[in-house]
Each structure stands twice: as C-alpha cells, then as structure tokens.
Design an enzyme around this catalytic site. Structure first.
Site, short mmCIF file in Angstrom:
data_model
loop_
_atom_site.label_atom_id
_atom_site.label_comp_id
_atom_site.label_asym_id
_atom_site.label_seq_id
_atom_site.Cartn_x
_atom_site.Cartn_y
_atom_site.Cartn_z
N CYS A 101 0.74 -1.11 0.16
CA CYS A 101 -0.05 0.21 0.12
C CYS A 101 0.94 1.32 -0.03
O CYS A 101 1.67 1.50 0.79
CB CYS A 101 -0.91 0.01 1.18
SG CYS A 101 -1.10 1.42 2.17
N GLU A 102 0.46 2.11 -0.88
CA GLU A 102 1.61 3.32 -1.09
C GLU A 102 1.43 4.62 0.09
O GLU A 102 2.07 5.10 0.21
CB GLU A 102 1.43 3.88 -2.29
CG GLU A 102 0.11 4.54 -2.89
CD GLU A 102 0.04 4.92 -4.37
OE1 GLU A 102 0.87 4.49 -5.02
OE2 GLU A 102 -0.79 6.00 -4.36
N HIS A 104 0.84 3.65 3.42
CA HIS A 104 1.51 3.19 4.70
C HIS A 104 2.72 2.64 4.35
O HIS A 104 3.32 2.14 5.31
CB HIS A 104 0.63 2.44 5.54
CG HIS A 104 -0.56 3.13 5.81
ND1 HIS A 104 -1.72 3.20 4.88
CD2 HIS A 104 -0.85 4.21 6.88
CE1 HIS A 104 -2.70 3.92 5.74
NE2 HIS A 104 -2.44 4.57 6.68
N GLN A 142 -4.97 -0.37 -4.22
CA GLN A 142 -5.83 -1.67 -5.04
C GLN A 142 -6.52 -1.10 -6.20
O GLN A 142 -6.64 -1.84 -7.16
CB GLN A 142 -6.66 -2.50 -4.06
CG GLN A 142 -7.12 -3.72 -4.55
CD GLN A 142 -8.17 -4.30 -3.44
OE1 GLN A 142 -7.68 -4.29 -2.40
NE2 GLN A 142 -9.12 -5.11 -3.88
N CYS A 172 -2.57 -2.39 6.59
CA CYS A 172 -3.00 -0.95 7.33
C CYS A 172 -4.06 -0.79 7.70
O CYS A 172 -4.49 0.10 8.61
CB CYS A 172 -2.53 0.08 6.18
SG CYS A 172 -3.52 0.12 4.84
ZN ZN Z 1 -2.68 1.89 3.53
#
Ligand code: ZN
Length: 213
Positions: A101-102, A104, A142, A172
């Site tokens: 995930c960009e 976190h 996503q 996250c």
């Molecule tokens: Zn995230």
C-alpha cells in the site's frame, strides 16, 4: 558489516545476502539502508545493537525485491500472444499476489481474477499471472492496480471485454488504524462488453465467484 553501510557498501551487501537473493538493479541500496537507520534512530532504537546491525541492509534488499515491478514493463508479457479463433471467455481465477500500500508502505495481499473475451489474440495463462506480479511489485493502491491490469489487457490484446476483480486484506487496516482484521477489500474493473452488457457481466461474475456466493 553494517558499519560499512555509510560508504558505498550496497552491492557488496547484496552479494552477502543471507537470504540468498541476488541484487536487483536500479535500486539505491545504500540510500535505503541509511534511511532505515534513520528511522530506527527516530523511533528511539539503537541501530548499533546486535539484533539491528544488519537490518538496514536487509530492508534495502527487501524493498528492492518488493518494488522490482517499478523497473519492468508489464506489457512485455502480453506481447507474446498467439492468434486463435476462440471467442469464448478465458478466466484465470485465484491468482495470489502481495503488494505494498503506497499510503503506509504496508503489505496488502489477496487474489486476483482476470477474465477476458478474446478478439483473435489469446495469451498464455501464466502471462496473466506475470502481469499481476509486475503491477503488484510497486507502491500501489488496489483500485489503481485493478484498473491498470484491465487497461493493459484492453490495449495489448484488444480484447472484446476484460474483467478484473481483486480481493485483498490490507494490513494497514488490520494491524493499525481502525484495526479490522478479516476485512476484505474488493475492487473490480470492467471493460468492453463486460461493462456495456449486463448479461455478459453477470456471466463473468458467476464464473469468477462460482459457488462462493
Ligand atoms: Zn494503507
């Protein structure tokens, strides 16, 4: 070993990788290692204690691997199509993947389902998995990942229809913040006939979900 980190030690560190992973190009290992050392200091740790000595170099190698898709063009895997007069749906279901995930830099992982209705161009089934590998090995969200894969199939295969559904658990959301373990995020991207024709769409969704719903 780690004390050499400050002085251009990256490639040597990669050769000495205790995971046995080869160095991956285009990534500045030294810079990542310096940053990780900074993070450890910033959270109040002692980066020079024994357990953390090799961590910065190890994390650098890990990031090189997790973000290796930044240096690859997923289209290369779609250009080896073959011409086939097959005009029924092709579906590959439950392709597992993990991505980062960009927001976190925490992993999200799950499965992708890719279906398409060919227009003369058919691709080897493993190539679809390769495309997911490349696209997922980047800082991602996503939603964008789902659309990127669908658009790649449209542009490279000129498919009559493309359906991509991704289901993933985001760490996250499970280990921090709202802490909702077990929650699954589902995204879909429909193109061509799967977008415009309701019965085609429900057919592909039935194929994807089968008896699961
Ligand atoms: Zn995230």
């Amino acid at each position: 070993m780690p004390q050499k980190l400050e002085s251009g030690f990256g490639s040597l560190a990669a050769e000495l990788d205790d995971d046995g992973l080869p160095p991956i190009g285009h990534v500045d290992h030294d810079r990542i290692a310096r940053a990780v050392r900074e993070i450890l200091l910033a959270v109040g740790e002692d980066p020079d204690r024994e357990g953390l000595l090799e961590t910065p170099a190890r994390v650098a190698r890990m990031y090189a691997e997790l973000f290796s898709g930044l240096h690859e063009d997923p289209r290369q895997h779609l250009r080896k199509f073959f011409t086939e007069k097959y005009d029924e749906v092709v579906l590959v279901r439950d392709i597992s993947f993990n991505s980062m995930c960009e927001h976190h830099l925490l992993p999200f992982m799950g499965t992708a389902h890719i279906g398409y209705l060919p227009n003369g161009r058919v691709i080897g089934l493993s190539k679809l998995a390769r495309v997911i590998e490349v696209v997922s090995k980047r800082p991602q969200v996503q939603e964008r990942m789902t659309e990127t894969i669908a658009d790649l199939l449209v542009s490279e295969l000129e498919a009559k229809g493309v359906a991509v559904v991704i289901e993933a658990a985001h760490s996250c959301m499970t280990i921090r913040g709202v802490r909702k373990p077990g929650s699954i995020c589902v995204t879909s991207a429909m193109r061509g006939i799967f977008r415009s024709n309701l019965s085609s769409r429900s057919e592909i969704m039935t194929l994807i979900y089968g008896d699961r719903r």
